[in-house]
Design a protein around this motif. Sequence first.
Motif, PDB file in Angstrom:
ATOM      1  N   GLN A 148      32.090 -27.589  52.027  1.00 42.14           N
ATOM      2  CA  GLN A 148      33.093 -26.939  51.182  1.00 42.14           C
ATOM      3  C   GLN A 148      32.651 -26.811  49.733  1.00 42.14           C
ATOM      4  N   CYS A 149      31.575 -27.517  49.338  1.00 34.92           N
ATOM      5  CA  CYS A 149      31.188 -27.582  47.926  1.00 34.92           C
ATOM      6  C   CYS A 149      29.881 -26.840  47.699  1.00 34.92           C
ATOM      7  N   SER A 150      29.889 -25.554  47.853  1.00 35.48           N
ATOM      8  CA  SER A 150      28.666 -24.770  47.768  1.00 35.48           C
ATOM      9  C   SER A 150      28.110 -24.692  46.349  1.00 35.48           C
ATOM     10  N   ARG A 151      28.925 -24.995  45.335  1.00 33.64           N
ATOM     11  CA  ARG A 151      28.475 -24.881  43.950  1.00 33.64           C
ATOM     12  C   ARG A 151      28.019 -26.221  43.361  1.00 33.64           C
ATOM     13  N   LEU A 152      27.952 -27.253  44.155  1.00 37.73           N
ATOM     14  CA  LEU A 152      27.631 -28.580  43.646  1.00 37.73           C
ATOM     15  C   LEU A 152      26.273 -28.610  42.939  1.00 37.73           C
ATOM     16  N   GLU A 153      26.270 -29.250  41.767  1.00 38.19           N
ATOM     17  CA  GLU A 153      25.031 -29.519  41.044  1.00 38.19           C
ATOM     18  C   GLU A 153      24.763 -31.023  40.945  1.00 38.19           C
ATOM     19  N   LYS A 154      25.834 -31.804  40.954  1.00 42.61           N
ATOM     20  CA  LYS A 154      25.694 -33.253  40.862  1.00 42.61           C
ATOM     21  C   LYS A 154      26.756 -33.894  41.756  1.00 42.61           C
ATOM     22  N   LEU A 155      26.318 -34.851  42.587  1.00 46.98           N
ATOM     23  CA  LEU A 155      27.230 -35.494  43.523  1.00 46.98           C
ATOM     24  C   LEU A 155      26.981 -36.999  43.535  1.00 46.98           C
ATOM     25  N   GLN A 156      28.053 -37.746  43.340  1.00 47.27           N
ATOM     26  CA  GLN A 156      28.006 -39.200  43.449  1.00 47.27           C
ATOM     27  C   GLN A 156      29.130 -39.620  44.397  1.00 47.27           C
ATOM     28  N   LEU A 182      22.814 -26.540  50.018  1.00 47.72           N
ATOM     29  CA  LEU A 182      23.362 -26.748  48.679  1.00 47.72           C
ATOM     30  C   LEU A 182      22.305 -26.276  47.683  1.00 47.72           C
ATOM     31  N   THR A 183      22.388 -25.012  47.335  1.00 48.31           N
ATOM     32  CA  THR A 183      21.347 -24.358  46.548  1.00 48.31           C
ATOM     33  C   THR A 183      21.209 -24.944  45.155  1.00 48.31           C
ATOM     34  N   HIS A 184      22.310 -25.385  44.557  1.00 49.77           N
ATOM     35  CA  HIS A 184      22.301 -25.796  43.154  1.00 49.77           C
ATOM     36  C   HIS A 184      22.230 -27.311  42.961  1.00 49.77           C
ATOM     37  N   LEU A 185      22.261 -28.086  44.018  1.00 44.65           N
ATOM     38  CA  LEU A 185      22.335 -29.537  43.877  1.00 44.65           C
ATOM     39  C   LEU A 185      21.052 -30.089  43.257  1.00 44.65           C
ATOM     40  N   ARG A 186      21.192 -30.755  42.085  1.00 48.23           N
ATOM     41  CA  ARG A 186      20.048 -31.323  41.380  1.00 48.23           C
ATOM     42  C   ARG A 186      20.054 -32.850  41.380  1.00 48.23           C
ATOM     43  N   HIS A 187      21.250 -33.452  41.388  1.00 46.83           N
ATOM     44  CA  HIS A 187      21.364 -34.911  41.330  1.00 46.83           C
ATOM     45  C   HIS A 187      22.247 -35.381  42.485  1.00 46.83           C
ATOM     46  N   LEU A 188      21.723 -36.313  43.275  1.00 50.67           N
ATOM     47  CA  LEU A 188      22.456 -36.816  44.431  1.00 50.67           C
ATOM     48  C   LEU A 188      22.439 -38.338  44.418  1.00 50.67           C
ATOM     49  N   SER A 189      23.623 -38.934  44.553  1.00 49.98           N
ATOM     50  CA  SER A 189      23.760 -40.384  44.627  1.00 49.98           C
ATOM     51  C   SER A 189      24.660 -40.717  45.807  1.00 49.98           C
ATOM     52  N   ILE A 190      24.136 -41.513  46.757  1.00 49.37           N
ATOM     53  CA  ILE A 190      24.870 -41.844  47.976  1.00 49.37           C
ATOM     54  C   ILE A 190      24.821 -43.353  48.197  1.00 49.37           C
ATOM     55  N   CYS A 191      25.965 -43.919  48.537  1.00 46.32           N
ATOM     56  CA  CYS A 191      26.042 -45.319  48.953  1.00 46.32           C
ATOM     57  C   CYS A 191      26.579 -45.336  50.382  1.00 46.32           C
ATOM     58  N   ALA A 192      25.800 -45.924  51.301  1.00 42.55           N
ATOM     59  CA  ALA A 192      26.172 -45.860  52.715  1.00 42.55           C
ATOM     60  C   ALA A 192      25.951 -47.196  53.397  1.00 42.55           C
ATOM     61  N   ARG A 193      26.753 -47.411  54.450  1.00 36.80           N
ATOM     62  CA  ARG A 193      26.590 -48.605  55.286  1.00 36.80           C
ATOM     63  C   ARG A 193      26.430 -48.212  56.757  1.00 36.80           C
ATOM     64  N   THR A 194      25.987 -47.002  56.968  1.00 32.11           N
ATOM     65  CA  THR A 194      25.654 -46.531  58.307  1.00 32.11           C
ATOM     66  C   THR A 194      24.493 -45.561  58.191  1.00 32.11           C
ATOM     67  N   SER A 195      23.870 -45.238  59.278  1.00 36.46           N
ATOM     68  CA  SER A 195      22.687 -44.375  59.253  1.00 36.46           C
ATOM     69  C   SER A 195      23.003 -43.023  58.622  1.00 36.46           C
ATOM     70  N   LEU A 196      22.141 -42.604  57.704  1.00 36.12           N
ATOM     71  CA  LEU A 196      22.306 -41.315  57.042  1.00 36.12           C
ATOM     72  C   LEU A 196      21.489 -40.209  57.692  1.00 36.12           C
ATOM     73  N   ASP A 197      20.794 -40.526  58.767  1.00 35.09           N
ATOM     74  CA  ASP A 197      19.970 -39.513  59.429  1.00 35.09           C
ATOM     75  C   ASP A 197      20.762 -38.283  59.860  1.00 35.09           C
ATOM     76  N   PRO A 198      22.008 -38.415  60.373  1.00 38.85           N
ATOM     77  CA  PRO A 198      22.764 -37.204  60.745  1.00 38.85           C
ATOM     78  C   PRO A 198      23.042 -36.283  59.570  1.00 38.85           C
ATOM     79  N   VAL A 199      23.052 -36.846  58.338  1.00 39.90           N
ATOM     80  CA  VAL A 199      23.235 -36.006  57.148  1.00 39.90           C
ATOM     81  C   VAL A 199      21.903 -35.418  56.710  1.00 39.90           C
ATOM     82  N   PHE A 200      20.878 -36.265  56.642  1.00 39.09           N
ATOM     83  CA  PHE A 200      19.573 -35.816  56.158  1.00 39.09           C
ATOM     84  C   PHE A 200      18.953 -34.738  57.042  1.00 39.09           C
TER      85      PHE A 200
END
Length: 505
Positions: free
Chosen positions: A312-320, A339-357
């Motif tokens: 839903q966030c196609s314009r994201l440039e920074k995500l925490q 996500l064409t514009h995303l430059r900064h990404l910060s993720i905190c997870a307690r489960t496998s992130l492979d399905p996202v990556f």
Amino acid sequence: MPYRETNFSTRPSVQAASIVAMESNALRFRGLCAAVQPSVPPFWKSNIQNSRLGGGSQKSEFAKVKTSGPSLPTYDHPFHFPPAKSEVPPPVNRMPVEILGEIFAQFLQLGDFETEFDAFSLSVSPEWVASPMVLGQVCGYWRSIALSMPSLWCSISVSSPARGVVPIMQIWLERARQHPLKLFVEQSVRPGTAEEAVTNEIFALLLQHYHHWEHITFRVHGRITESLANIRDAPCPLLTSALLDMWWDDDVPVVDRIWSVLHSSPKLSHVDWNDVYAHTIQLPTHIPWHQLEDVALSHYFDINEFCTFLQQCSRLEKLQVSWIDRPGFSPEPCTPILLTHLRHLSICARTSLDPVFNRLVTPALTSMILKYKNPTKESRGLSEFGNLLRRSSCTLKLFKVYLESVDFLNFLLHSSQQLNYVEDLYARTTIPYEVIAALTLDSNNKFQLLPRLKKLKLAGCLSPEGITKMISSRLPPHIKKSKMEALTSVSVEIDADALPMYRTI
């Protein structure tokens, strides 16, 4: 007693420090302006007027001051400047108002001294104690210019509100006129009854200028004030960014209503919801996902929810975002998430992130913060990280990792080619000797890992062995290839359990 312009403080020692700081700033300005060349080319005025707002018939703020602002005294007025030995006034007295205005603006942005953040209750910005009131204490001419520039008064920062701040804020808001406002209000961690009452007055005053809000940061550690809870149900036309740090368990509906009003603002693109939606089952429907560019959110996502959120966030440039703590029970088809514009990404997870990556594509990504806590002690969970970088063809330069139960060496080796452009690495994890050896320049002048690394910070090294050799090998005398960089900053923390124990007699 007539009002005296000075930084407000309830403590005499702080007030004295404020006056000393103002005098120091005045001296700095005299030295700065004295260095300016006395001759100013005649095209300065026209260029400045045409460049401020796009040229043509539009005039700059400084040009408007000359035509519509209060009348300015002449340069040679005897009450404004002391008599000089020469008939020619000094350069600062002949400086065009446009250049002097630029100097004023730079002063308020940069500041020239540091002090305790809570030493003053009112300042231009949370970072610097630089006040436009200082400018009015130099001479009457400077005061006239400062009062005629609304942009000098549009940033207001109030920390630990105390009695007496509200009248000063009223003056600043009047001088800001119609200029967009940048507002910072922060209560003490444990505000008393008097501070809560002043905070309520502050928000009542600020809401009178609601249509001029541009950037707001409100940190309310006590109960939600009555004035803010009754915010008008109308869009804020200029609002661009909003951070609200305020919630009690029984105040969540009130904060959600405040956010629903702010979300209706047509220019809102930067939001920090803090923890208000951390424990909600679903995020509210009034969030304008399509216009958000900078998002900070604490919410207990599962993998499927997080992927839906990203789509839903196609314009994201920074995500925490935190926390991603539940796997998806019914994985959806692996359609790419671009996500064409995303430059900064910060993720905190307690489960496998492979399905996202394995679905994410981020061609503009330059910095990433990854906090991964794996309670199941699995070695996998981040194996798709290298594929994400490879698929995106991005140039990652800053990389911070906080890893638990992950083989850090295998993690780096699996993504070594994609990490070749990293210049700043911070790792807090279990770091064996093998990682230090892989970071060391070998006899063939070759790094196994991170050849362009400039800043390195490691926390959790299991042994001091090899650290000195690694650092010295990455210093300038040993770098002989153009595609390699030398270290400029290093910090290494060794696990205390790995150090030998010494017995004192």
